[in-house]
Design an enzyme around this catalytic site. Structure first.
Site, PDB file in Angstrom:
ATOM      1  CB  SER A 165      -0.781  -0.007   1.195  1.00 15.19           C
ATOM      2  OG  SER A 165      -2.023   0.859   1.123  1.00 15.19           O
ATOM      3  CG  ASP A 204      -4.286  -1.956   0.428  1.00 12.92           C
ATOM      4  OD1 ASP A 204      -3.269  -2.533   0.858  1.00 12.92           O
ATOM      5  OD2 ASP A 204      -4.143  -0.919   0.673  1.00 12.92           O
TER       6      ASP A 204
END
Length: 265
Positions: free
Chosen positions: A45, A159
């Site tokens: 991320s 993610d």
């Protein structure tokens, strides 16, 4: 000199954390200033954005200057899709404009972006070849907030924090013999205030779920750096300078251990 330090590769694992990812920049600043080798980087991320920027050839001060150009509305736009509230396609355009290179093959150091395949829930580590922009966008695509990112082969990726909020395993796969992990999640169990934006609300809720998972991956790291950033919400981009300073301070607190690990003591 320790056994690990001699002819061993040092890997850096950078966790997710939203805007708190600026603390990663402070950590990198401390490592560079103290001549600590960075032989491989893995990021999840926000960590994938910072790690990718550094691996692409940007120096720390250049990343800091680039950070001043970042805003939520410059990184995301409404998707008008049932698969996600927002699209991070603007982030991709930003990366293409400002990163020196955007292919894994051209990076100055080995780098991996951790993602998750939406259909199977399996971890997908993007590395070695392919488009860096797509990899970072996918690693930052919080499910339900951002649209999944198609990797070009039909896989829908989201993610990496879903499976690996702390990418210690990924950096080991890059060949790192010793790992310095930077965890922006585990220090934030108590938030000083509620988020002020929709994006911040989603990100903070996701981070709260990721804290335990991140801590469970600490065992694969030789040194863990945990900047004291619990009072800063993950949507507070405006606190970039403070986050960088706190990341720098946390790395300096561990510098004697880091130098011993890397043979710089």
């Amino acid at each position: 000199m320790s056994e690990i330090a001699e002819n061993k590769k040092i890997g850096i694992a950078l966790s997710g954390g939203g805007a708190r990812g600026f603390a990663h920049v402070g950590v990198l600043k401390a490592l560079v200033e103290n001549d600590i080798p960075i032989d491989a980087i893995a990021g999840t991320s926000a960590g994938s954005f910072v790690g990718g920027a550094f691996a692409s050839g940007l120096e720390v001060e250049q990343i800091i200057a680039l950070g001043k150009k970042i805003g939520w509305f410059g990184m995301a736009g409404f998707s008008y899709s049932p698969k996600g509230l927002l699209s991070n396609a603007p982030m991709g355009r930003f990366i293409k404009e400002y990163f020196p290179v955007t292919r894994f093959e051209d990076l100055r150091s080995p780098f991996a972006a951790v993602t998750c395949e939406l259909a199977t829930g399996k971890e997908v580590i993007l590395r070695d070849t392919g488009d860096l922009t797509t990899a970072i966008r996918a690693s930052c695509a919080i499910p339900g907030v951002f649209l999944p990112v198609d990797d070009g082969s039909g896989r829908q990726l989201v993610d990496g924090g879903v499976t690996s909020p702390m990418p210690t395993r990924a950096v080991k796969k890059l060949g790192a013999d010793a790992v310095i992990a930077v965890d922006l999640l585990t220090c934030g169990s108590d938030f000083a205030s509620s988020p002020s934006t929709l994006i911040g609300t989603f990100i903070q809720a996701a981070m709260m779920m990721l804290q335990t998972a991140s801590k469970n991956q600490h065992y694969m790291a030789d040194i863990i750096i945990e900047p004291q950033i619990a009072h800063i919400r993950p949507d507070e981009i405006k606190k970039m300078d403070e986050l960088i300073d706190l990341g720098y301070a946390a790395a300096m607190d561990k510098m004697s251990e880091i130098k011993e690990l890397t043979g710089r003591a």
